[in-house]
Design an enzyme around this catalytic site. Structure first.
Site, PDB file in Angstrom:
ATOM      1  N   ASP A  78      -0.345  -3.571  12.678  1.00 42.33           N
ATOM      2  CA  ASP A  78      -0.141  -4.015  11.276  1.00 42.33           C
ATOM      3  C   ASP A  78       0.316  -5.499  11.350  1.00 42.33           C
ATOM      4  O   ASP A  78       0.992  -6.057  12.310  1.00 42.33           O
ATOM      5  CB  ASP A  78       1.119  -3.464  10.912  1.00 42.33           C
ATOM      6  CG  ASP A  78       1.475  -4.102   9.622  1.00 42.33           C
ATOM      7  OD1 ASP A  78       1.738  -4.951   9.304  1.00 42.33           O
ATOM      8  OD2 ASP A  78       1.572  -2.969   8.587  1.00 42.33           O
TER       9      ASP A  78
ATOM     10  N   ASP B  63       3.677  -6.819  10.486  1.00 39.55           N
ATOM     11  CA  ASP B  63       4.716  -6.541  11.440  1.00 39.55           C
ATOM     12  C   ASP B  63       4.416  -7.279  12.536  1.00 39.55           C
ATOM     13  O   ASP B  63       5.475  -7.882  13.238  1.00 39.55           O
ATOM     14  CB  ASP B  63       4.586  -5.141  11.765  1.00 39.55           C
ATOM     15  CG  ASP B  63       5.043  -4.096  10.613  1.00 39.55           C
ATOM     16  OD1 ASP B  63       5.760  -4.691   9.894  1.00 39.55           O
ATOM     17  OD2 ASP B  63       4.891  -3.105  10.657  1.00 39.55           O
TER      18      ASP B  63
ATOM     19  N   ARG C 258       0.963  -1.228   0.041  1.00 41.19           N
ATOM     20  CA  ARG C 258      -0.091  -0.037   0.042  1.00 41.19           C
ATOM     21  C   ARG C 258       0.652   1.299  -0.139  1.00 41.19           C
ATOM     22  O   ARG C 258       1.691   1.382   0.867  1.00 41.19           O
ATOM     23  CB  ARG C 258      -1.117   0.032   1.140  1.00 41.19           C
ATOM     24  CG  ARG C 258      -2.113   1.188   1.208  1.00 41.19           C
ATOM     25  CD  ARG C 258      -2.970   1.140   2.196  1.00 41.19           C
ATOM     26  NE  ARG C 258      -2.337   1.074   3.600  1.00 41.19           N
ATOM     27  CZ  ARG C 258      -3.066   1.130   4.780  1.00 41.19           C
ATOM     28  NH1 ARG C 258      -4.471   1.130   4.836  1.00 41.19           N
ATOM     29  NH2 ARG C 258      -2.436   1.058   5.947  1.00 41.19           N
TER      30      ARG C 258
ATOM     31  N   THR D  92      -0.997   7.679  -1.164  1.00 41.34           N
ATOM     32  CA  THR D  92      -2.612   7.449  -1.763  1.00 41.34           C
ATOM     33  C   THR D  92      -3.414   6.264  -1.237  1.00 41.34           C
ATOM     34  O   THR D  92      -4.381   6.392  -1.440  1.00 41.34           O
ATOM     35  CB  THR D  92      -1.998   7.109  -3.241  1.00 41.34           C
ATOM     36  OG1 THR D  92      -1.547   5.753  -3.315  1.00 41.34           O
ATOM     37  CG2 THR D  92      -1.111   8.021  -3.905  1.00 41.34           C
TER      38      THR D  92
END
Length: 210
Positions: free
Chosen positions: A201, A204, A105, A109
């Protein structure tokens, strides 16, 4: 499957998800819990697989017994976090064919950028389950399913651990024919596009990279 969104509210799923949400859960425990939840979610996502029968010999007699029909299922992981869900499902369905879609990602944006795409052959003949722990903005999931459809797949399901209302709406707009199976529909996305309350996340936390 007819429902666009199915939230798996089984007590074991919800209990393990709570443990995963906790900020002090270790990387090792997070991986183990994700594998365990993926087995439970796989049970739900495969509930309506097509069946047929074959004649077998039991120790007592011959019988017509139920077996899964058609070609082996295709399991498609959205890298890298999707591998955590995929590993558990493969324990349950070891004969599944496996594909990988690499997307990251763009943090400005929030749009997906493709860097890898390798899918099994004969996708048009396979039940295809696309897996990614987080359905956040929905942009990556929509892009991945676009690629899966271009490969010929038509019977597609999307499996995730957490979903946001925004992600579910985005998927329903782009792919209304693809059911979503998740352990939780969370409250919202924050300004950075992360699910709240979420669990951080997933990649992670799974790989210990943050």
């Amino acid at each position: 499957m007819t429902q666009h969104l199915t939230v798996v509210d089984h007590p074991l799923v919800q209990h393990k998800l709570t443990l995963m949400r906790e900020a002090d859960t270790s990387t090792n425990s997070f991986r183990r819990l994700l594998r365990e939840i993926s087995l439970l979610l796989a049970y739900e996502v495969t509930r309506e697989m097509e069946m047929t029968t074959k004649t077998i010999q039991t120790p007592l007699c011959e019988m017509d017994a139920p077996v899964i029909a058609g070609k082996k299922m295709a399991l498609v992981s959205i890298l890298r976090a999707g591998n955590g869900l995929m590993d558990g499902i493969l324990e349950l369905i070891p004969a599944a064919r496996v594909g990988f879609i690499g997307l990251y990602r763009d943090e400005e944006t929030l749009q997906p950028v493709e860097y890898y795409n390798k899918l099994p052959q004969n996708m048009e003949d396979r039940l295809t389950i696309v897996v990614d722990p987080m359905l956040a903005t929905g942009n990556s999931s929509v892009a991945a399913i676009d690629m899966v459809k271009k490969s010929g797949a038509t019977d597609i399901r999307f499996l995730c651990l957490l979903a946001s209302p925004e992600g579910v709406a985005r998927m329903k707009e782009a792919h209304p024919d693809v059911p979503i199976i998740t352990a939780s529909l969370d409250e919202r996305l924050n300004e950075q596009g992360y699910i709240v309350p979420g669990l951080g996340d997933a990649g992670d936390r799974m790989f210990g990279t943050k």
